[in-house]
Structures are given as structure tokens and as C-alpha cells.
Write an enzyme that holds these catalytic residues in place. Structure first.
Site, PDB file in Angstrom:
ATOM      1  N   PHE A  13       0.826  -1.199   0.000  1.00  0.00           N
ATOM      2  CA  PHE A  13       0.000   0.000   0.000  1.00  0.00           C
ATOM      3  C   PHE A  13       0.865   1.255   0.000  1.00  0.00           C
ATOM      4  O   PHE A  13       1.734   1.434   0.858  1.00  0.00           O
ATOM      5  CB  PHE A  13      -0.896  -0.014   1.244  1.00  0.00           C
ATOM      6  CG  PHE A  13      -1.719   1.226   1.434  1.00  0.00           C
ATOM      7  CD1 PHE A  13      -2.653   1.599   0.497  1.00  0.00           C
ATOM      8  CD2 PHE A  13      -1.566   2.005   2.576  1.00  0.00           C
ATOM      9  CE1 PHE A  13      -3.429   2.732   0.681  1.00  0.00           C
ATOM     10  CE2 PHE A  13      -2.332   3.133   2.774  1.00  0.00           C
ATOM     11  CZ  PHE A  13      -3.263   3.501   1.827  1.00  0.00           C
ATOM     12  N   SER A  81       3.116  -7.033   2.194  1.00  0.00           N
ATOM     13  CA  SER A  81       2.301  -6.084   2.941  1.00  0.00           C
ATOM     14  C   SER A  81       0.852  -6.141   2.440  1.00  0.00           C
ATOM     15  O   SER A  81       0.279  -7.225   2.377  1.00  0.00           O
ATOM     16  CB  SER A  81       2.898  -4.676   2.835  1.00  0.00           C
ATOM     17  OG  SER A  81       2.323  -3.805   3.780  1.00  0.00           O
ATOM     18  N   MET A  82       0.243  -5.014   2.047  1.00  0.00           N
ATOM     19  CA  MET A  82      -1.119  -5.068   1.537  1.00  0.00           C
ATOM     20  C   MET A  82      -1.225  -5.975   0.328  1.00  0.00           C
ATOM     21  O   MET A  82      -2.287  -6.557   0.052  1.00  0.00           O
ATOM     22  CB  MET A  82      -1.616  -3.669   1.179  1.00  0.00           C
ATOM     23  CG  MET A  82      -3.071  -3.645   0.722  1.00  0.00           C
ATOM     24  SD  MET A  82      -3.596  -2.069   0.028  1.00  0.00           S
ATOM     25  CE  MET A  82      -2.818  -2.139  -1.610  1.00  0.00           C
ATOM     26  N   ASP A 174       9.086  -5.666  12.529  1.00  0.00           N
ATOM     27  CA  ASP A 174       8.266  -4.872  11.609  1.00  0.00           C
ATOM     28  C   ASP A 174       7.517  -3.798  12.396  1.00  0.00           C
ATOM     29  O   ASP A 174       6.805  -4.102  13.359  1.00  0.00           O
ATOM     30  CB  ASP A 174       7.284  -5.798  10.899  1.00  0.00           C
ATOM     31  CG  ASP A 174       6.507  -5.122   9.787  1.00  0.00           C
ATOM     32  OD1 ASP A 174       6.474  -3.885   9.721  1.00  0.00           O
ATOM     33  OD2 ASP A 174       5.908  -5.858   8.975  1.00  0.00           O
ATOM     34  N   HIS A 204       9.916  -3.527   8.098  1.00  0.00           N
ATOM     35  CA  HIS A 204       8.767  -3.766   7.217  1.00  0.00           C
ATOM     36  C   HIS A 204       9.228  -4.082   5.798  1.00  0.00           C
ATOM     37  O   HIS A 204       8.718  -5.004   5.168  1.00  0.00           O
ATOM     38  CB  HIS A 204       7.834  -2.559   7.220  1.00  0.00           C
ATOM     39  CG  HIS A 204       6.569  -2.816   6.457  1.00  0.00           C
ATOM     40  ND1 HIS A 204       5.715  -3.859   6.765  1.00  0.00           N
ATOM     41  CD2 HIS A 204       6.023  -2.190   5.368  1.00  0.00           C
ATOM     42  CE1 HIS A 204       4.694  -3.864   5.908  1.00  0.00           C
ATOM     43  NE2 HIS A 204       4.858  -2.862   5.062  1.00  0.00           N
TER      44      HIS A 204
END
EC number: 3.1.1.23
Length: 232
Positions: A13, A81-82, A174, A204
């Protein structure tokens, strides 16, 4: 191996293909046909991200997946991630041979880790994390945050429908995604072949960290196990 194996890699994202390009290059060097779509609205301009919905993001990734399905014998999907939320949706909708999520959110914003990163950044005069937080606060519109939240709410209850082989990867340090997200995905997925892998360090942006090489090797090993089963 040729191009019998294809891999879709989906960025996160507000991010870009840059987040996942090391893994893309690694797999391409090993004979995989790789597609890394840029999710709609992710141009780096706040205005463009404000005008899209999570359906647009799903469609952006789906188009790449369909290309691979039409040209490869085996197709794997990786989401960072997203991108992991998107990958799970696609893995449920289509018959794929393996699914990998990397630092994918169920529970997000590790506030304790963010505070530690800011304090340590000032102490060590290393302002990379602080600049990243400021950039995110400036570049992410509220409308896009709403779409992200909507995608998460859509995805969470259907994780139980994942039937394909699954590898869940999470870095413990993260600051964006809490590590118990990985436990949630792993426990809820209803597949016989699933693995959960934690890494102590990597932050992250794991694929651009000291953990990147280990993560890439673990992904390739996971794919290799699936390929061996398919050939039996």
C-alpha cells in the site's frame, strides 16, 4: 525449467515495485516468468491514490495473474504487505499452485516499535525511518486509507477459504505490521500444506533488508517442494 513456472509479485500500500524487485530478479534468474504489476493509483502522486478503490488494486493484480495463467504450467502468487491481502483474494478466486504472504497486515501499526525507531534514529543520527514516516503521512490520502481498511475487512473472514499451499513470512521487528498478523493468517488458512516463518530482523521492507537473502531462499525452497509434489 524454462517458463513453466510463473510468479506474480504484488507490492504494498502506497509503495511500488521497488519494494519487491530484489525477489523478482532472484526468481527471474532461476527461470521463473515474473510479473510485478503496479497497482492502480500508485504513481507517487497523492491525487492518483485518492481516486482509486481497492477493487482497482485487485483488478491491477488480477490482470497480471491471468497473463501468467495463460502462459505457465504452474503459477505462484507472492504478496508483500497489503499485496498479501490481494494475493489471498486471488489465491481463493483462482487455482494457483502456491501462495506467499510477506509482512501482510491483519493487525497493523506497531506503535512501540515506531517509537523505538524514532528514538534510536535520533540517537544514532540515522533518520531513514523518520523520513519514511513523514513521507507516508504526507503522501497517503484518507480516502486511500479507507480503501485499505475496506480491503482488510473484506479479506479477513475469507482467509479460511485458502486451499493452496501457503507460506507466511513475517519479520518480528516490523513497525508497520504486528507479528501476530502472521499467526492469524497461518491458523485461519484451511490448507494441508502451510508454513510459518519468522525473521528476527528486517523491518517492514523485508525484501530490502538484511533478511532479504534468507527470505528469497526460503521462498524458492517452498516453491521447489511444490514443484516436486507436482512431478510425482
Amino acid at each position: 525449467m524454462g517458463k513453466n513456472n510463473g510468479c506474480l509479485i504484488i507490492h504494498g500500500f502506497g509503495g511500488s515495485v521497488h519494494e519487491v524487485s530484489p525477489l523478482a530478479a532472484y526468481l527471474q534468474e532461476r527461470g521463473y516468468q515474473v510479473i510485478c504489476p503496479t497497482l492502480k493509483g500508485h504513481t507517487g502522486r497523492k491525487k492518483d491514490l485518492r481516486e482509486v478503490t481497492y477493487d482497482d488494486w485487485l483488478t491491477s493484480a488480477e490482470e497480471g495473474l491471468l497473463q501468467l495463467i495463460s502462459s505457465c504450467d504452474r503459477v505462484f502468487v507472492i504478496g508483500f504487505s497489503m499485496g498479501g491481502l490481494i494475493a489471498m483474494n486471488l489465491g481463493i478466486k483462482y487455482k494457483i499452485h502456491g501462495l506467499v504472504t510477506i509482512n501482510s497486515p491483519i493487525y497493523y501499526w506497531n506503535l512501540k516499535r515506531i517509537c523505538l525507531n524514532i528514538i534510536n534514529g535520533f540517537k544514532k543520527r540515522d533518520y531513514r525511518n523518520i523520513r519514511r514516516y513523514l513521507k507516508a503521512s504526507r503522501n497517503i490520502p484518507l480516502a486511500a486509507l479507507f480503501q485499505f481498511k475496506s480491503l482488510l475487512l473484506k479479506t479477513k473472514p475469507i482467509i479460511k477459504n485458502i486451499k493452496c499451499p501457503l507460506l507466511v513470512i513475517q519479520t518480528i521487528d516490523d513497525d508497520t505490521v504486528r507479528s501476530d498478523s502472521a499467526n492469524y493468517i497461518y491458523k485461519k488458512a484451511d490448507t494441508e500444506k502451510k508454513k510459518l516463518k519468522f525473521y528476527e530482523q528486517g523491518g517492514h521492507l523485508a525484501l530490502r533488508s538484511i533478511a532479504a537473502q534468507s527470505i528469497m531462499e526460503d521462498v524458492r525452497t517452498f516453491f521447489g517442494e511444490i514443484e516436486e509434489i507436482a512431478q510425482d
